[in-house]
Design a protein around this motif. Structure first.
Motif, PDB file in Angstrom:
ATOM      1  N   ALA A   9      17.086 150.681 -19.440  1.00 42.64           N
ATOM      2  CA  ALA A   9      15.853 150.476 -19.694  1.00 42.64           C
ATOM      3  C   ALA A   9      15.588 148.959 -19.451  1.00 42.64           C
ATOM      4  O   ALA A   9      16.196 147.982 -19.957  1.00 42.64           O
ATOM      5  CB  ALA A   9      15.636 150.649 -21.125  1.00 42.64           C
ATOM      6  N   MET A  11      12.697 147.339 -18.974  1.00 43.20           N
ATOM      7  CA  MET A  11      11.661 146.618 -19.761  1.00 43.20           C
ATOM      8  C   MET A  11      10.656 145.936 -18.454  1.00 43.20           C
ATOM      9  O   MET A  11      10.086 145.156 -18.975  1.00 43.20           O
ATOM     10  CB  MET A  11      12.131 145.830 -20.610  1.00 43.20           C
ATOM     11  CG  MET A  11      13.086 146.590 -21.743  1.00 43.20           C
ATOM     12  SD  MET A  11      12.250 147.976 -22.165  1.00 43.20           S
ATOM     13  CE  MET A  11      10.834 147.757 -23.201  1.00 43.20           C
ATOM     14  N   SER A  14       7.117 148.765 -18.473  1.00 43.71           N
ATOM     15  CA  SER A  14       7.251 149.758 -19.537  1.00 43.71           C
ATOM     16  C   SER A  14       8.816 149.661 -19.835  1.00 43.71           C
ATOM     17  O   SER A  14       9.614 149.045 -19.352  1.00 43.71           O
ATOM     18  CB  SER A  14       6.631 151.036 -19.529  1.00 43.71           C
ATOM     19  OG  SER A  14       6.990 151.726 -17.946  1.00 43.71           O
ATOM     20  N   TYR A  15       9.188 151.105 -20.420  1.00 45.12           N
ATOM     21  CA  TYR A  15      10.606 151.011 -20.547  1.00 45.12           C
ATOM     22  C   TYR A  15      11.331 150.884 -19.327  1.00 45.12           C
ATOM     23  O   TYR A  15      12.459 150.221 -19.254  1.00 45.12           O
ATOM     24  CB  TYR A  15      11.094 152.299 -21.116  1.00 45.12           C
ATOM     25  CG  TYR A  15      10.691 152.598 -22.466  1.00 45.12           C
ATOM     26  CD1 TYR A  15      11.031 151.403 -23.599  1.00 45.12           C
ATOM     27  CD2 TYR A  15      10.381 153.812 -22.986  1.00 45.12           C
ATOM     28  CE1 TYR A  15      11.000 151.703 -24.794  1.00 45.12           C
ATOM     29  CE2 TYR A  15       9.963 154.065 -24.457  1.00 45.12           C
ATOM     30  CZ  TYR A  15      10.466 152.971 -25.344  1.00 45.12           C
ATOM     31  OH  TYR A  15      10.106 153.109 -26.680  1.00 45.12           O
ATOM     32  N   THR A  53      19.701 147.402 -22.649  1.00 45.30           N
ATOM     33  CA  THR A  53      18.349 146.792 -22.623  1.00 45.30           C
ATOM     34  C   THR A  53      18.621 145.364 -22.015  1.00 45.30           C
ATOM     35  O   THR A  53      20.083 144.814 -22.219  1.00 45.30           O
ATOM     36  CB  THR A  53      17.537 146.756 -23.788  1.00 45.30           C
ATOM     37  OG1 THR A  53      18.408 146.175 -24.699  1.00 45.30           O
ATOM     38  CG2 THR A  53      17.324 148.067 -24.235  1.00 45.30           C
ATOM     39  N   CYS A 324       6.228 148.531 -36.096  1.00 39.96           N
ATOM     40  CA  CYS A 324       5.766 149.942 -35.999  1.00 39.96           C
ATOM     41  C   CYS A 324       5.250 150.181 -37.073  1.00 39.96           C
ATOM     42  O   CYS A 324       3.969 150.947 -37.247  1.00 39.96           O
ATOM     43  CB  CYS A 324       6.837 150.659 -35.503  1.00 39.96           C
ATOM     44  SG  CYS A 324       7.821 150.344 -33.855  1.00 39.96           S
ATOM     45  N   THR A 330       3.785 150.924 -30.805  1.00 38.35           N
ATOM     46  CA  THR A 330       4.563 151.715 -30.644  1.00 38.35           C
ATOM     47  C   THR A 330       6.188 151.242 -30.258  1.00 38.35           C
ATOM     48  O   THR A 330       6.027 150.183 -30.280  1.00 38.35           O
ATOM     49  CB  THR A 330       4.431 152.521 -29.121  1.00 38.35           C
ATOM     50  OG1 THR A 330       4.487 151.280 -28.274  1.00 38.35           O
ATOM     51  CG2 THR A 330       2.756 152.653 -29.299  1.00 38.35           C
ATOM     52  N   GLU A 332       8.103 151.277 -27.834  1.00 39.98           N
ATOM     53  CA  GLU A 332       8.025 150.643 -26.595  1.00 39.98           C
ATOM     54  C   GLU A 332       7.505 149.460 -26.666  1.00 39.98           C
ATOM     55  O   GLU A 332       7.819 148.235 -26.043  1.00 39.98           O
ATOM     56  CB  GLU A 332       7.055 151.601 -25.589  1.00 39.98           C
ATOM     57  CG  GLU A 332       7.236 150.966 -24.051  1.00 39.98           C
ATOM     58  CD  GLU A 332       6.690 151.920 -23.067  1.00 39.98           C
ATOM     59  OE1 GLU A 332       6.097 153.216 -23.288  1.00 39.98           O
ATOM     60  OE2 GLU A 332       6.473 151.552 -22.140  1.00 39.98           O
ATOM     61  N   GLU A 333       6.013 149.285 -27.176  1.00 36.82           N
ATOM     62  CA  GLU A 333       5.645 147.908 -27.539  1.00 36.82           C
ATOM     63  C   GLU A 333       6.664 147.026 -28.457  1.00 36.82           C
ATOM     64  O   GLU A 333       6.545 145.719 -27.969  1.00 36.82           O
ATOM     65  CB  GLU A 333       4.255 147.946 -28.348  1.00 36.82           C
ATOM     66  CG  GLU A 333       3.183 148.588 -27.382  1.00 36.82           C
ATOM     67  CD  GLU A 333       1.898 148.910 -28.227  1.00 36.82           C
ATOM     68  OE1 GLU A 333       0.808 148.941 -27.998  1.00 36.82           O
ATOM     69  OE2 GLU A 333       2.041 149.213 -29.313  1.00 36.82           O
ATOM     70  N   LEU A 336       9.472 145.985 -25.991  1.00 36.45           N
ATOM     71  CA  LEU A 336       8.425 144.887 -24.974  1.00 36.45           C
ATOM     72  C   LEU A 336       8.491 143.393 -25.883  1.00 36.45           C
ATOM     73  O   LEU A 336       8.597 142.355 -24.966  1.00 36.45           O
ATOM     74  CB  LEU A 336       7.311 145.259 -24.489  1.00 36.45           C
ATOM     75  CG  LEU A 336       7.444 146.422 -23.235  1.00 36.45           C
ATOM     76  CD1 LEU A 336       6.198 147.056 -22.989  1.00 36.45           C
ATOM     77  CD2 LEU A 336       7.940 145.591 -21.988  1.00 36.45           C
ATOM     78  N   ARG A 369      17.709 156.987 -26.525  1.00 36.79           N
ATOM     79  CA  ARG A 369      16.633 156.704 -25.945  1.00 36.79           C
ATOM     80  C   ARG A 369      16.309 155.309 -26.481  1.00 36.79           C
ATOM     81  O   ARG A 369      16.451 154.744 -27.543  1.00 36.79           O
ATOM     82  CB  ARG A 369      15.379 157.582 -26.117  1.00 36.79           C
ATOM     83  CG  ARG A 369      15.831 159.195 -25.789  1.00 36.79           C
ATOM     84  CD  ARG A 369      14.772 160.010 -26.505  1.00 36.79           C
ATOM     85  NE  ARG A 369      14.407 159.652 -27.917  1.00 36.79           N
ATOM     86  CZ  ARG A 369      13.240 159.402 -28.404  1.00 36.79           C
ATOM     87  NH1 ARG A 369      12.233 159.664 -27.655  1.00 36.79           N
ATOM     88  NH2 ARG A 369      12.832 158.978 -29.610  1.00 36.79           N
ATOM     89  N   GLY A 371      13.405 154.006 -27.421  1.00 35.51           N
ATOM     90  CA  GLY A 371      12.636 154.042 -28.587  1.00 35.51           C
ATOM     91  C   GLY A 371      13.282 154.261 -29.817  1.00 35.51           C
ATOM     92  O   GLY A 371      12.862 153.904 -30.970  1.00 35.51           O
TER      93      GLY A 371
END
Ligand code: NIG
Ligand code: FE
Length: 396
Positions: A9, A11, A14-15, A53, A324, A330, A332-333, A336, A369, A371
């Motif tokens: 991922a 980043m 996005s991912y 990551t 979240c 999200t 993902e946000e 990030l 994942r 997420g």
């Protein structure tokens, strides 16, 4: 070092997902990244398909301090309010008294414990603020401790001068005099000692007004230092607009930020740093304007705000979860917000993504994942950590 069999991922944007990826590290930096089938040949570390990551970045902490404020936690739950405790001489001032009294050695010892708790979750860069000294000697003492912490661990520490955290009791009636000390003595001498990477202030009714904050920003700019701001946490004074005018790296908290403020920081490219830990502990009702930040494409970061008063939070993963659940980010946000956008909030262009030229700060996770990282609370799925090109935690 060549790493193979990765679930990447990156980043970037996005991912940035890629299965069966490989990463080549040279001299502490990422030399190559891409599909394993295209990887340069040579011996490789098998990463067993783990998720990788960028190393996480906690871009807002106050983790060097003396004493604790568990008593105030209890007082608040018995009905006292955060601002009222501060006005009565507790709050930040209570930690100031304890930090002035603490030896450098003790601050180092307690700071290291907190830092290690963050690092155990794959955090590889941490910002640390002063602001519990509020005199020339103690502000420097805190920042010196932060520099020593960096020497004792492979992590990167960025120092932020926060002499303008509040007006110390001795200058409660003489703001001008304290401003002079902050701008012309504390900041200057800490800067000359090489202890300052950025300058922050707390712009709030119980702390610095917009005009007083501007004096601090002017002093920072004279030294060519970037600024950031604790803004619109408890009320909307318009601090974020001022920060935008000074090209601030970030505005932090921002529960009470209005649309004008959002548009101002959008234009200046200032990062919105959300601190759900403080919102949670202070049982705030007003959430930051996430929808407006999103629609204006303002970069959103999140951080622990680790401090003894408003946010005794020692977990960036839990902070992601809180962002979240409490603010509706999200996953993902949230990720990030602790990688790419957190790097931006610190003005660091060499980290926060897995891409060629970036520092090899990597976190490996036992999850399927990316997420999934924001999903649990109080569970740490870290598997391995690479800091500046070296394993600081190896695969088990
Ligand atoms: O980020 N808002 C101002 N400063 C710190 C907390 C200060 C304290 O309560 O000790 C914060 O929340
Ligand atoms: Fe803070």
């Amino acid at each position: 070092m060549l790493l193979k069999n990765l679930n990447l991922a990156s980043m970037s944007g996005s991912y940035g997902l890629m299965q069966k990826a490989a990463i080549l590290i040279e001299n502490g930096h990422i030399k190559w990244v891409g599909p394993e089938v295209d990887a340069p040949s040579g011996p490789a570390v098998n990463c067993h398909g783990t998720l990788v990551t960028p190393g996480l970045i906690d871009c807002h902490t106050h983790l060097v301090y003396g004493g604790n404020r568990a008593n105030e936690f209890e007082q608040r739950l018995n009905g006292a309010d955060y601002a009222a405790i501060a006005k009565a001489g507790g709050g930040i001032m209570s930690t100031v008294r304890a930090t002035r009294a603490a030896s450098e050695e003790n601050l180092l010892k307690s700071g290291l414990k907190r830092l290690d708790t963050l690092l155990a979750e794959g955090v590889t860069t941490v910002e640390i603020k002063s602001g519990y000294g509020l005199d020339v000697a103690t502000e420097a003492k805190m920042l010196r401790v932060a520099r020593k912490l960096e020497k004792q661990r492979a992590a990167t520490i960025k120092n932020t001068f926060l002499g303008a955290h509040t007006f110390p009791a001795e200058y409660k009636e003489n703001h001008q005099e304290y401003l002079n000390i902050v701008c012309n003595q504390s900041l200057k001498s800490a800067f000359e000692e090489g202890l300052v990477d950025a300058v922050d202030a707390f712009c709030e009714g119980i702390a610095f007004s917009v005009e007083e904050t501007e004096a601090v920003f002017k002093a920072a700019k004279k030294l060519n230092l970037p600024v950031k701001l604790h803004a619109e946490q408890l009320s909307n004074l318009g601090g974020a607009k001022l920060a935008a005018k000074y090209g601030a790296l970030s505005v932090d908290h921002i529960e009470y930020l209005d649309l004008d403020g959002v548009e101002a920081i959008q234009k200046s490219g200032t990062v919105a740093v959300l601190l759900p830990g403080a919102y949670y502990y202070l049982r705030e009702k007003q959430a930051p304007p996430v929808a407006a930040l999103r629609s204006r494409k303002v970069a959103i970061a999140i951080a622990t705000d680790l401090n003894p008063g408003s946010s005794p939070v020692h977990s960036l993963l839990s902070t992601m979860n809180m962002a979240c659940v409490l603010f509706g980010l999200t996953p993902e946000e949230a990720l990030l917000g602790v990688t790419k956008n957190a790097a931006k909030a610190l003005g660091l262009a060499d980290r926060g993504e897995i891409k060629v030229g970036h520092r090899a700060d990597l976190a490996f996770w036992d999850v399927e994942r990316p997420g999934d990282l924001a999903y649990p609370l109080g569970f740490n799925p870290i598997s391995a950590i690479i800091q500046n090109g070296q394993f600081s935690k190896a695969f088990a």
